[in-house]
Scaffold this active site. Sequence first.
Site, short mmCIF file in Angstrom:
data_model
loop_
_atom_site.label_atom_id
_atom_site.label_comp_id
_atom_site.label_asym_id
_atom_site.label_seq_id
_atom_site.Cartn_x
_atom_site.Cartn_y
_atom_site.Cartn_z
N TYR A 23 0.87 -1.10 0.10
CA TYR A 23 0.11 -0.09 -0.07
C TYR A 23 0.81 1.37 0.03
O TYR A 23 0.69 2.29 -0.75
CB TYR A 23 -0.88 0.04 1.34
CG TYR A 23 -2.02 1.17 1.52
CD1 TYR A 23 -3.09 1.14 0.62
CD2 TYR A 23 -1.65 1.96 2.42
CE1 TYR A 23 -3.90 2.20 0.78
CE2 TYR A 23 -2.44 2.93 2.54
CZ TYR A 23 -3.79 3.07 1.86
OH TYR A 23 -4.57 4.12 2.00
N LYS A 47 0.80 4.27 -2.83
CA LYS A 47 0.56 5.47 -2.53
C LYS A 47 1.54 6.54 -2.78
O LYS A 47 1.57 7.59 -3.03
CB LYS A 47 0.07 5.59 -1.18
CG LYS A 47 -1.20 4.68 -0.79
CD LYS A 47 -2.30 5.35 -1.52
CE LYS A 47 -3.65 5.08 -1.44
NZ LYS A 47 -4.89 5.39 -2.44
#
Length: 309
Positions: free
Chosen positions: A165, A169
């Site tokens: 993640y 991101k």
Amino acid sequence: MDIRFDGRVAIVTGSGVGLGRSHALGLAARGAKVVINDLGVSTDGEGRNSAAALAVVDEIRAAGGEAIAHGADVSNEAEVADMVEQTMKEWGRVDILVNNAGILRDKTFAKMTMADFRKVVDVHLMGTACCTHAVWQIMRDQKYGRIVLTSSASGLYGNFGQSNYGAAKAAMMGLMNVLHLEGARDDIRVNTLAPTAATRMTENLMPPEALELLQPETITPGLLYLVSENAPSRTILGAGAGCYAVTKVYETEGVLIEGEGNTPEAVAAQFDQIAATGGQSELTDAFQQTRKYAKKAADARGMKLPWGD
């Protein structure tokens, strides 16, 4: 002056629940026609259900707005192309894209499978790229577009157990920087929202007291500004609980180490000076860094470079 979106068409991905739903309702309340995109999956990306997206459409229509639903998987180019095609058939334009869809598959890097790493990157990064690519030429032809990518403090600063993640991101910043440069001529403004919100993805990560403060509705006003007519571009806006801040990347002034003296030992010996924050500045494109380094070396040799200072 009131920020309005009358006559504008917006696509909001992952807008069946949570932040996306809040963003979609906020856009609709200020006049936008909204595509509610939601695959209807669980937080780890499993399953498929259109009920949440249709419920948001009903909510917008009940309030007098215009909305349609589309269940495209944002990482599937064909499904995204169909979503954009249906939007164009319905309203003839796309002015705003909010890339919000995402999933979590948290594990420490040692325990994570590459399949889980790849799936999260596919949804967040490739999903954002697919949706943005699908509307890019439309916005270029219109000479108008507002695009928001969704990052996270996990990507900007790191968070234990979120290597997949966090990597996806963090990639939003690089994508934003390039799209800002490429879209500027056609008034396509590209920004990044880095929210901290109480959603399905965070409900097990924070105490109830914090979740109560971090409602999605406290973040959406920042999103609405980032997609407004007078929005900035190339801005990372942190948002949560009604708090807003801008994240910037700075580079220190740095040190020139020349010739035979340019050794790892010399870097180690001067590292405190290399890292010193006095005179640091924000760079706005990659070549700016190249010019900076070349000028330092040229100045030390008494040379003049063709692009000047």
